[in-house]
Design an enzyme around this catalytic site. Structure first.
Site, mmCIF file in Angstrom:
data_model
loop_
_atom_site.group_PDB
_atom_site.id
_atom_site.type_symbol
_atom_site.label_atom_id
_atom_site.label_comp_id
_atom_site.label_asym_id
_atom_site.label_seq_id
_atom_site.Cartn_x
_atom_site.Cartn_y
_atom_site.Cartn_z
ATOM 1 N N GLU A 166 42.031 11.002 11.061
ATOM 2 C CA GLU A 166 41.117 11.977 11.650
ATOM 3 C C GLU A 166 41.948 13.102 12.276
ATOM 4 O O GLU A 166 42.870 12.851 13.053
ATOM 5 C CB GLU A 166 40.229 11.300 12.704
ATOM 6 C CG GLU A 166 39.207 12.245 13.287
ATOM 7 C CD GLU A 166 37.995 11.546 13.919
ATOM 8 O OE1 GLU A 166 37.793 10.344 13.679
ATOM 9 O OE2 GLU A 166 37.252 12.238 14.638
ATOM 10 N N GLU A 290 30.693 10.794 21.939
ATOM 11 C CA GLU A 290 30.499 11.193 20.542
ATOM 12 C C GLU A 290 30.042 10.016 19.672
ATOM 13 O O GLU A 290 30.567 9.788 18.589
ATOM 14 C CB GLU A 290 31.792 11.812 19.986
ATOM 15 C CG GLU A 290 32.210 13.060 20.738
ATOM 16 C CD GLU A 290 33.413 13.782 20.133
ATOM 17 O OE1 GLU A 290 34.284 13.123 19.565
ATOM 18 O OE2 GLU A 290 33.452 15.030 20.241
ATOM 19 N N LYS A 359 42.092 14.393 28.819
ATOM 20 C CA LYS A 359 42.641 15.488 28.006
ATOM 21 C C LYS A 359 43.169 16.597 28.916
ATOM 22 O O LYS A 359 42.698 16.753 30.042
ATOM 23 C CB LYS A 359 41.567 16.042 27.068
ATOM 24 C CG LYS A 359 41.259 15.101 25.901
ATOM 25 C CD LYS A 359 40.357 15.736 24.851
ATOM 26 C CE LYS A 359 40.070 14.739 23.738
ATOM 27 N NZ LYS A 359 39.249 15.280 22.647
ATOM 28 N N ASP A 364 38.289 20.633 25.010
ATOM 29 C CA ASP A 364 38.818 19.821 23.914
ATOM 30 C C ASP A 364 40.018 20.469 23.223
ATOM 31 O O ASP A 364 39.878 20.987 22.119
ATOM 32 C CB ASP A 364 37.701 19.574 22.889
ATOM 33 C CG ASP A 364 38.075 18.504 21.884
ATOM 34 O OD1 ASP A 364 39.136 17.900 22.046
ATOM 35 O OD2 ASP A 364 37.299 18.280 20.935
ATOM 36 N N GLU A 392 44.492 20.440 15.462
ATOM 37 C CA GLU A 392 43.084 20.534 15.076
ATOM 38 C C GLU A 392 42.517 21.929 15.312
ATOM 39 O O GLU A 392 41.790 22.459 14.472
ATOM 40 C CB GLU A 392 42.282 19.494 15.876
ATOM 41 C CG GLU A 392 40.781 19.573 15.655
ATOM 42 C CD GLU A 392 40.003 18.526 16.446
ATOM 43 O OE1 GLU A 392 40.610 17.736 17.182
ATOM 44 O OE2 GLU A 392 38.764 18.510 16.307
ATOM 45 N N HIS A 520 36.465 27.386 21.779
ATOM 46 C CA HIS A 520 35.536 26.642 20.921
ATOM 47 C C HIS A 520 34.775 27.574 19.973
ATOM 48 O O HIS A 520 33.543 27.575 19.924
ATOM 49 C CB HIS A 520 34.538 25.861 21.798
ATOM 50 C CG HIS A 520 33.948 24.662 21.119
ATOM 51 N ND1 HIS A 520 33.050 24.761 20.079
ATOM 52 C CD2 HIS A 520 34.120 23.335 21.339
ATOM 53 C CE1 HIS A 520 32.691 23.541 19.696
ATOM 54 N NE2 HIS A 520 33.324 22.656 20.435
HETATM 55 C C1 GCV Z 1 38.835 11.260 17.514
HETATM 56 C C2 GCV Z 1 37.228 16.000 19.132
HETATM 57 C C3 GCV Z 1 37.648 15.814 17.703
HETATM 58 C C4 GCV Z 1 37.325 14.416 17.214
HETATM 59 C C5 GCV Z 1 37.996 13.409 18.163
HETATM 60 C C6 GCV Z 1 37.488 13.658 19.567
HETATM 61 C C7 GCV Z 1 38.136 12.731 20.556
HETATM 62 O O1 GCV Z 1 35.851 15.992 19.246
HETATM 63 O O2 GCV Z 1 37.034 16.767 16.892
HETATM 64 O O3 GCV Z 1 37.820 14.275 15.912
HETATM 65 O O4 GCV Z 1 37.726 12.093 17.760
HETATM 66 O O5 GCV Z 1 37.786 14.976 19.933
HETATM 67 O O6 GCV Z 1 39.118 13.138 21.156
HETATM 68 O O7 GCV Z 1 37.666 11.621 20.744
#
Ligand code: GCV
Length: 699
Positions: A166, A290, A359, A364, A392, A520
Site C-alpha cells: 500500500e 478508515e 503522524k 496526513d 504518497e 490535501h
Molecule cells: C495504510 C492514508 C493513506 C492510507 C493509509 C493511511 C494510514 O490515508 O492513504 O493508504 O493506510 O493513511 O496511515 O493508515
C-alpha cells in the site's frame, strides 16, 4: 564506480586519495577482533567486506591481543585494563546500544579502539567506523562516543500478504511469503545490514490495514524465519494486529476487548508467537480508522483496546504501538482536530508498555503540515512520531525530494508545552516529560526494485530516517553529505552542489504542489497528481474542496478561534500566533486562515499573485535542479546519471501539471489573470480534470 543502487550507502568504494589510503592501510595492519556471537560474526563479515572494498586488501582478524595491534574492536569486558580504565566514564553512560571509537595512545603508539558494553554496540560501532571511512574521514585523532537518543527506531511496512505494498512505489514487498520459511532471500540479509548500519532496530512487517492471517501458525513460522535472519543485526520483528482477529481466525463471536474470552485469545496468541520468537517486539495497531475494526465497535475506548493487547504481550516484554491516526466520518468538526480530541483526554490511562504513534502532522503526511498538536500535550503517555518515507503525497518514487529536511523541520518545531524550547524532538526523545519508552517510525519506501526505493535519491530518505531516529537533533544537511559521499562520490564539488540540491528539493515540492499552507489537493484514491476540484467523495473530509475551501471571496481553511478553533489545540503562545494571519508563518497561512484573494502577503504581492508565483517558483526550482544535475555527469556513473536525468524530466512535467491544474482551477474563483512571470498553462482545466489513472501504483 558503477552501481545499480543495490548496495545503497554500503558501497565501500576504493579510497582514491592515496595518502589517506596509506594511512588507513597502516591503521588496519594489525586488527584484534574476536568473534564468538552471531552479532560479532556479522560485524566481522561487514568489516572484511568494507576493508576489501575500500582498501583493496584482505584483513586478518586476530583473536588474541598483541602489542602490534593498530586497531582493537572489543566489548568493554574484553579490553585490557589500561584501555578500559581510560574509557570507564564514557562506558558507564553508553547503555546497551552505544559505542566508542577512539584513538588511544598506549605503549607509546596510537591504537584505534572500537568498544561498547554489548555485542550490539560493537556492531553499530563497526558500521560507524566503515561509514567514517567511506566519508574519507581522518581517524588518527578520532573520539566518538555515541548512543541512540530514541529506543524504538522502526520501519513500518505497509506490505500485504499478496506482496502488494500500500502506497509502495518501488516494486513489490520484499517478503516472499510463498517461499518462506524455507527460502531465505539474500535481500532479507542485505535489508538487515542496511538497517543496522543506520541503527534501525525494529521492523513491522505487515500493513496497518491488517490481515489476521499473519497471526495463524503457518504465517507465524514464516515470520519466525525472518526474525531469525534479523536477530544478529539487532532488529526485532513486530506485526500489525487486526483487532477483529479473534473472530476471523479465532472462531469467537466478538472482539470486545473487555470480554474474558477475547483477552484469553490474545494472551494465548501472544504466548504462541513468543514461543517461536522470544524477542518478538509486539503489535502495531490501526483501530477505528478508515474502516479498520477497533474497540469502539463494542462501545469501548482506545484505552480498553490498547491495554488489553498490552496485557497480552507484557509478560514477554512486548509493547503495543497504538496509532492515533483517527478521524471519524460522524464527526463534522475539523478533521485536523480529531486525533487530539480523541486521545488527549486519555493521558495517563494507558499501560506502561503502550506507546501512541502519532503522524508528524494533524492531517496526513502532506508536503508541509504544522506539527501534530498531540506532541507535548500528553505528558503522562509515551508518544512516538510516524514519518512517511514512501512518497504518497510527494511525487511517488519519481520526484527527487529529500525528506530529512521535512523531518528536521517538524522535530525542531517548538511546541511551547513546557515553555520555549519544548521542541518535538524533545517530546520524542522523552526528555521533555521523562518518558519511559520512546520511538520513531518511518513508513518504508522499500520494495523489490533493484535499488530498493525506486528513485536513486529516495535511498537518502531511508538513510536519513535512520540517522534522525538515532539522533533527532542531527542536521539534515550533514546527513545529506554523509549519504552523498557513501552513495556517490567524495569529490567536494559534487558533495557541496548536491547537498544544496537535496536541501532545496523539499521546498520545491511544497511550492509546486501545495504552497502557502494549502494541503490535501491530490487526486482521489491513488493520490497521483492534482485534483483540487474533487468534491464528490462519500465523506466530506476526503474531498480536496473541504481543505482549500476556495470560493469567490478567497481561499484557505479557517482554523482560528472563530473558525474550527484548531489553533486552540496548540500551546497558548502558538494558538495566539496562529490565530492571526499577520503572525502566522506564511508557510502555514492557508492552513489556518481563509483569506481574500487580494490579501497582502509580506512581499507585497496579493494572495492570488503570491500563490501563482509560488507554483512557478516550484517549477523553476525543478528546472534548476535539472541543470545542476547535468553538470554532475563527471562524478556519477552513467547508469545512475541517466536514471536520475530521466526521473527529473518526469518531475518537471509533473510539477508543471500541478501548477497548471491548480492555478486554472483556482482562477475560476479569483477571476484574475496570472501575474507576469507565470507560464501560461499548456492545457485547459477540462483536460486536467479528464485525466484518469486506473493503474497508478500503490493503491
Ligand atoms: C495504510 C492514508 C493513506 C492510507 C493509509 C493511511 C494510514 O490515508 O492513504 O493508504 O493506510 O493513511 O496511515 O493508515
Amino acid at each position: 564506480m558503477a552501481s545499480n543502487g543495490y548496495d545503497l550507502w554500503l558501497r565501500y568504494a576504493p579510497v582514491e586519495d592515496q595518502t589517506l589510503l596509506t594511512t588507513y592501510q597502516e591503521q588496519f595492519q594489525s586488527v584484534y577482533f574476536k568473534g564468538g556471537s552471531s552479532k560479532l560474526d556479522v560485524a566481522q563479515k561487514e568489516l572484511k567486506r568494507g576493508i576489501t572494498g575500500m582498501l583493496g586488501q584482505n584483513i586478518v582478524l586476530n583473536p588474541s591481543f598483541s602489542d602490534k595491534n593498530t586497531l582493537i574492536i572489543a566489548s568493554a569486558k574484553n579490553l585490557n585494563t589500561a584501555i578500559s580504565a581510560s574509557l570507564e566514564k564514557d562506558l558507564k553512560d553508553l547503555g546497551e546500544e552505544g559505542f566508542i571509537i577512539k584513538s588511544i595512545n598506549t605503549n607509546g603508539k596510537n591504537v584505534i579502539v572500537v568498544t561498547a558494553n554489548t555485542d550490539q554496540g560493537i556492531l553499530y560501532g563497526t558500521f560507524k567506523l566503515l561509514m567514517l571511512m567511506q566519508e574519507n574521514r581522518d581517524l588518527s585523532a578520532i573520539n566518538r562516543v555515541e548512543k541512540p537518543k530514541i529506543d524504538l527506531r522502526i520501519l513500518n511496512h505497509w506490505d500485504n500478504l499478496d506482496r502488494t505494498v500500500e502506497r509502495g512505489y518501488a516494486g513489490f514487498s520484499l517478503w516472499n511469503w510463498q517461499k518462506l520459511p524455507g527460502f531465505i532471500d539474500q535481500r532479507y540479509i542485505d535489508y538487515a545490514r542496511a538497517n543496522a548500519s543506520i541503527g534501525i532496530n525494529g521492523t513491522v512487517l505487515t500493513n496497518v490495514n491488517a490481515n489476521a492471517l499473519v497471526l495463524t501458525p503457518r504465517y507465524i513460522d514464516k515470520v519466525t524465519a525472518l526474525a531469525d535472519v534479523f536477530r544478529p543485526y539487532g532488529i526485532k520483528v513486530y506485526l500489525t494486529a487486526r483487532f477483529s482477529a479473534p473472530i476471523e481466525i479465532g472462531g469467537l463471536e466478538t472482539a470486545d476487548p473487555l470480554d474474558p474470552k477475547v483477552k484469553q485469545w490474545w494472551k494465548a496468541k501472544s504466548d504462541e508467537i513468543y514461543q517461536k520468537i522470544p524477542d518478538f517486539g509486539g503489535f502495531l495497531v490501526k483501530a477505528n480508522s478508515e474502516g479498520q475494526p477497533g474497540p469502539q465497535n463494542y462501545g469501548r475506548s482506545h484505552v480498553d483496546g490498547a491495554n488489553m493487547l498490552a496485557d497480552a504481550v507484557s509478560p514477554h516484554g512486548g509493547i503495543v504501538m497504538w496509532r492515533a491516526f483517527v478521524y471519524s466520518e460522524d464527526d463534522a468538526t475539523d478533521r485536523a482536530k480529531q486525533a487530539y480530541s480523541e486521545f488527549v483526554p486519555f493521558d495517563g490511562q494507558f499501560r506502561d508498555n503502550v506507546i501512541i504513534q502519532v503522524k508528524n502532522g494533524p492531517i496526513d503526511f502532506q508536503p508541509r503540515e504544522p506539527f501534530h498538536p498531540m506532541f507535548g500535550a500528553m505528558p503522562k503517555t509515551p508518544l512516538m512520531i510516524e514519518f512517511q518515507l514512501t512518497q504518497e503525497y510527494l511525487g511517488f518514487s519519481t520526484h527527487l525530494v529529500y525528506l530529512p529536511k521535512l523531518f528536521e523541520e517538524v522535530l525542531q518545531a517548538d511546541t511551547y508545552q513546557e515553555g520555549k524550547g519544548s521542541t518535538v524532538a524533545k517530546v520524542i526523545d522523552g526528555s521533555l516529560h521523562d518518558k519511559k519508552i520512546t520511538g520513531m517510525a518511518g513508513v518504508a519506501n522499500i520494495g523489490t526494485d533493484i535499488n530498493w526505493t525506486g528513485h536513486p535519491f529516495a535511498e537518502a530518505n531511508w538513510y536519513g530516517f535512520g540517522r534522525l531516529a538515532w539522533d533527532p537533533e542531527l542536521d539534515s544537511r550533514d546527513i545529506a553529505k554523509e549519504w552523498l559521499r557513501a552513495t556517490f562520490s567524495n569529490k567536494e564539488e559534487f558533495v557541496n552542489t548536491m547537498e544544496q540540491v537535496m536541501i532545496d528539493s523539499r521546498e520545491a515540492v511544497v511550492n509546486y504542489m501545495t504552497p502557502l499552507g494549502l494541503h490535501h489537493m491530490m487526486d482521489t484514491g491513488h493520490h497521483y497528481g492534482p485534483g483540487p476540484w474533487v468534491d464528490n467523495l462519500s465523506r466530506a473530509d476526503w474531498n480536496p474542496v473541504y481543505y482549500h475551501k476556495a470560493d469567490s471571496l478567497g481561499i484557505g481553511f479557517d482554523r482560528t478561534k472563530s473558525g474550527s478553533d484548531a489553533v486552540d489545540q496548540y500551546a497558548p503562545e502558538l494558538a495566539k500566533r496562529f490565530n492571526d494571519p499577520k503572525t502566522t508563518p506564511e508557510e502555514f497561512l492557508l492552513w489556518f486562515h481563509h483569506l481574500p484573494w487580494d490579501y497582502k502577503l509580506k512581499n507585497g504581492e496579493s494572495l492570488w499573485n503570491g500563490i501563482a508565483l509560488k507554483y512557478q517558483e516550484g517549477v523553476d526550482e525543478v528546472g534548476t535542479l535539472i541543470k545542476t544535475w547535468g553538470k554532475m555527469k563527471p562524478y556519477v556513473d552513467a547508469a545512475r546519471f541517466n536514471e536520475v536525468s530521466m526521473l527529473l524530466d518526469i518531475q518537471l512535467k509533473e510539477a508543471k501539471w500541478w501548477r497548471d491544474a491548480c492555478l486554472l482551477y483556482f482562477q475560476q474563483f479569483s477571476q484574475q489573470p496570472l501575474p507576469a512571470g507565470v507560464e501560461k498553462p499548456a492545457e485547459t482545466l477540462d483536460y486536467f480534470k479528464s485525466l484518469r489513472f486506473p493503474y497508478a501504483p500503490g493503491n
